[in-house]
Design a protein around this motif. Structure first.
Motif, PDB file in Angstrom:
ATOM      1  N   SER A 250       0.850  -1.184   0.000  1.00 46.32           N
ATOM      2  CA  SER A 250       0.000   0.000   0.000  1.00 46.32           C
ATOM      3  C   SER A 250       0.887   1.235   0.000  1.00 46.32           C
ATOM      4  O   SER A 250       1.862   1.310   0.745  1.00 46.32           O
ATOM      5  CB  SER A 250      -0.897   0.031   1.234  1.00 46.32           C
ATOM      6  N   LEU A 251       0.529   2.187  -0.835  1.00 54.77           N
ATOM      7  CA  LEU A 251       1.279   3.442  -0.922  1.00 54.77           C
ATOM      8  C   LEU A 251       0.784   4.378   0.175  1.00 54.77           C
ATOM      9  O   LEU A 251      -0.342   4.255   0.654  1.00 54.77           O
ATOM     10  CB  LEU A 251       1.085   4.052  -2.300  1.00 54.77           C
ATOM     11  N   GLU A 252       1.616   5.321   0.573  1.00 55.19           N
ATOM     12  CA  GLU A 252       1.253   6.260   1.625  1.00 55.19           C
ATOM     13  C   GLU A 252       0.292   7.322   1.096  1.00 55.19           C
ATOM     14  O   GLU A 252       0.485   7.842  -0.005  1.00 55.19           O
ATOM     15  CB  GLU A 252       2.498   6.951   2.167  1.00 55.19           C
ATOM     16  N   VAL A 253      -0.735   7.615   1.881  1.00 53.19           N
ATOM     17  CA  VAL A 253      -1.667   8.680   1.508  1.00 53.19           C
ATOM     18  C   VAL A 253      -0.869   9.966   1.410  1.00 53.19           C
ATOM     19  O   VAL A 253      -0.055  10.275   2.276  1.00 53.19           O
ATOM     20  CB  VAL A 253      -2.802   8.808   2.548  1.00 53.19           C
ATOM     21  N   GLY A 254      -1.047  10.706   0.337  1.00 53.86           N
ATOM     22  CA  GLY A 254      -0.330  11.949   0.123  1.00 53.86           C
ATOM     23  C   GLY A 254       0.997  11.782  -0.589  1.00 53.86           C
ATOM     24  O   GLY A 254       1.634  12.762  -0.956  1.00 53.86           O
ATOM     25  N   GLN A 255       1.423  10.532  -0.786  1.00 57.75           N
ATOM     26  CA  GLN A 255       2.682  10.276  -1.496  1.00 57.75           C
ATOM     27  C   GLN A 255       2.543  10.766  -2.933  1.00 57.75           C
ATOM     28  O   GLN A 255       1.521  10.557  -3.578  1.00 57.75           O
ATOM     29  CB  GLN A 255       2.973   8.771  -1.489  1.00 57.75           C
ATOM     30  N   VAL A 256       3.539  11.464  -3.420  1.00 59.05           N
ATOM     31  CA  VAL A 256       3.516  12.000  -4.774  1.00 59.05           C
ATOM     32  C   VAL A 256       4.277  11.045  -5.690  1.00 59.05           C
ATOM     33  O   VAL A 256       5.420  10.685  -5.418  1.00 59.05           O
ATOM     34  CB  VAL A 256       4.161  13.413  -4.815  1.00 59.05           C
ATOM     35  N   LEU A 257       3.609  10.639  -6.759  1.00 62.60           N
ATOM     36  CA  LEU A 257       4.221   9.737  -7.733  1.00 62.60           C
ATOM     37  C   LEU A 257       4.177  10.368  -9.117  1.00 62.60           C
ATOM     38  O   LEU A 257       3.248  11.105  -9.443  1.00 62.60           O
ATOM     39  CB  LEU A 257       3.465   8.404  -7.788  1.00 62.60           C
ATOM     40  N   LEU A 258       5.162  10.062  -9.921  1.00 59.77           N
ATOM     41  CA  LEU A 258       5.159  10.473 -11.312  1.00 59.77           C
ATOM     42  C   LEU A 258       4.468   9.371 -12.107  1.00 59.77           C
ATOM     43  O   LEU A 258       4.887   8.215 -12.055  1.00 59.77           O
ATOM     44  CB  LEU A 258       6.587  10.644 -11.824  1.00 59.77           C
ATOM     45  N   VAL A 259       3.403   9.722 -12.812  1.00 57.89           N
ATOM     46  CA  VAL A 259       2.669   8.742 -13.610  1.00 57.89           C
ATOM     47  C   VAL A 259       2.717   9.211 -15.060  1.00 57.89           C
ATOM     48  O   VAL A 259       2.192  10.274 -15.389  1.00 57.89           O
ATOM     49  CB  VAL A 259       1.201   8.609 -13.137  1.00 57.89           C
ATOM     50  N   PRO A 260       3.356   8.424 -15.928  1.00 53.45           N
ATOM     51  CA  PRO A 260       3.428   8.834 -17.329  1.00 53.45           C
ATOM     52  C   PRO A 260       2.054   8.741 -17.985  1.00 53.45           C
ATOM     53  O   PRO A 260       1.203   7.953 -17.560  1.00 53.45           O
ATOM     54  CB  PRO A 260       4.394   7.820 -17.944  1.00 53.45           C
ATOM     55  N   SER A 261       1.851   9.540 -18.996  1.00 48.61           N
ATOM     56  CA  SER A 261       0.582   9.513 -19.723  1.00 48.61           C
ATOM     57  C   SER A 261       0.492   8.236 -20.565  1.00 48.61           C
ATOM     58  O   SER A 261       1.508   7.594 -20.856  1.00 48.61           O
ATOM     59  CB  SER A 261       0.468  10.729 -20.639  1.00 48.61           C
ATOM     60  N   VAL A 262      -0.716   7.896 -20.960  1.00 50.06           N
ATOM     61  CA  VAL A 262      -0.912   6.742 -21.847  1.00 50.06           C
ATOM     62  C   VAL A 262      -0.124   6.969 -23.131  1.00 50.06           C
ATOM     63  O   VAL A 262       0.502   6.044 -23.654  1.00 50.06           O
ATOM     64  CB  VAL A 262      -2.411   6.518 -22.137  1.00 50.06           C
ATOM     65  N   ARG A 263      -0.120   8.187 -23.606  1.00 46.81           N
ATOM     66  CA  ARG A 263       0.630   8.508 -24.828  1.00 46.81           C
ATOM     67  C   ARG A 263       2.119   8.200 -24.645  1.00 46.81           C
ATOM     68  O   ARG A 263       2.751   7.619 -25.523  1.00 46.81           O
ATOM     69  CB  ARG A 263       0.428   9.973 -25.189  1.00 46.81           C
ATOM     70  N   THR A 264       2.692   8.596 -23.526  1.00 43.29           N
ATOM     71  CA  THR A 264       4.105   8.311 -23.251  1.00 43.29           C
ATOM     72  C   THR A 264       4.350   6.818 -23.218  1.00 43.29           C
ATOM     73  O   THR A 264       5.333   6.326 -23.775  1.00 43.29           O
ATOM     74  CB  THR A 264       4.542   8.962 -21.928  1.00 43.29           C
ATOM     75  N   VAL A 265       3.459   6.084 -22.580  1.00 36.23           N
ATOM     76  CA  VAL A 265       3.621   4.625 -22.503  1.00 36.23           C
ATOM     77  C   VAL A 265       3.606   4.023 -23.901  1.00 36.23           C
ATOM     78  O   VAL A 265       4.475   3.223 -24.254  1.00 36.23           O
ATOM     79  CB  VAL A 265       2.519   3.988 -21.623  1.00 36.23           C
ATOM     80  N   VAL A 266       2.646   4.425 -24.712  1.00 31.36           N
ATOM     81  CA  VAL A 266       2.521   3.862 -26.053  1.00 31.36           C
ATOM     82  C   VAL A 266       3.677   4.297 -26.953  1.00 31.36           C
ATOM     83  O   VAL A 266       4.289   3.464 -27.624  1.00 31.36           O
ATOM     84  CB  VAL A 266       1.167   4.270 -26.686  1.00 31.36           C
ATOM     85  N   GLU A 267       4.005   5.579 -26.951  1.00 36.65           N
ATOM     86  CA  GLU A 267       5.010   6.095 -27.881  1.00 36.65           C
ATOM     87  C   GLU A 267       6.447   5.860 -27.438  1.00 36.65           C
ATOM     88  O   GLU A 267       7.335   5.753 -28.278  1.00 36.65           O
ATOM     89  CB  GLU A 267       4.782   7.586 -28.122  1.00 36.65           C
ATOM     90  N   GLU A 268       6.694   5.815 -26.156  1.00 33.90           N
ATOM     91  CA  GLU A 268       8.064   5.680 -25.672  1.00 33.90           C
ATOM     92  C   GLU A 268       8.372   4.290 -25.115  1.00 33.90           C
ATOM     93  O   GLU A 268       9.358   3.682 -25.472  1.00 33.90           O
ATOM     94  CB  GLU A 268       8.356   6.742 -24.601  1.00 33.90           C
ATOM     95  N   VAL A 269       7.532   3.815 -24.228  1.00 35.97           N
ATOM     96  CA  VAL A 269       7.804   2.542 -23.563  1.00 35.97           C
ATOM     97  C   VAL A 269       7.594   1.369 -24.510  1.00 35.97           C
ATOM     98  O   VAL A 269       8.394   0.439 -24.555  1.00 35.97           O
ATOM     99  CB  VAL A 269       6.939   2.389 -22.291  1.00 35.97           C
ATOM    100  N   PHE A 270       6.515   1.402 -25.302  1.00 37.13           N
ATOM    101  CA  PHE A 270       6.198   0.284 -26.186  1.00 37.13           C
ATOM    102  C   PHE A 270       6.488   0.568 -27.656  1.00 37.13           C
ATOM    103  O   PHE A 270       5.969  -0.119 -28.523  1.00 37.13           O
ATOM    104  CB  PHE A 270       4.737  -0.117 -26.034  1.00 37.13           C
ATOM    105  N   SER A 271       7.332   1.524 -27.939  1.00 38.86           N
ATOM    106  CA  SER A 271       7.606   1.877 -29.323  1.00 38.86           C
ATOM    107  C   SER A 271       8.384   0.777 -30.038  1.00 38.86           C
ATOM    108  O   SER A 271       9.143   0.025 -29.440  1.00 38.86           O
ATOM    109  CB  SER A 271       8.395   3.186 -29.394  1.00 38.86           C
TER     110      SER A 271
END
Length: 72
Positions: A42-63
Motif C-alpha cells: 500500500s502506498l502512503e496517503v499523500g505520497q507523490v508519484l510520477l505517472v506517465p501519460s498513456v501517450r508516453t507509454v505507447v510512444e516511448e515505452v512500447f515503441s
C-alpha cells in the motif's frame, strides 16, 4: 492517492485504455526517482508519484524503435 492504493490499482486506473492495465504497474514504478519494487505494498496517503501519460507509454515505452534497441 487514497488509503490502500497500490501500484496495481493506480496502473489499472491510469492505463485503463491499454490491454491488461494493472500489469503495467512497473511503468509507474520505473518513473519514480526511487523505483518501487513491490507493487503489492500500500502506498502512503499523500505520497507523490510520477505517472506517465498513456501517450508516453505507447510512444516511448512500447515503441517499435525501443523494441529493436533491446533485441539481442
Amino acid at each position: 492517492m487514497k488509503q490502500g492504493e497500490t501500484l496495481f490499482s493506480l496502473a489499472g486506473r491510469y492505463f485503463a485504455a491499454l490491454p491488461r492495465p494493472a500489469g503495467l504497474w512497473w511503468v509507474i514504478a520505473d518513473f519514480q526517482p526511487d523505483p518501487i519494487h513491490d507493487p503489492t505494498l500500500s502506498l502512503e496517503v499523500g505520497q507523490v508519484l510520477l505517472v506517465p501519460s498513456v501517450r508516453t507509454v505507447v510512444e516511448e515505452v512500447f515503441s517499435e524503435k525501443r523494441r529493436q534497441e533491446s533485441a539481442p
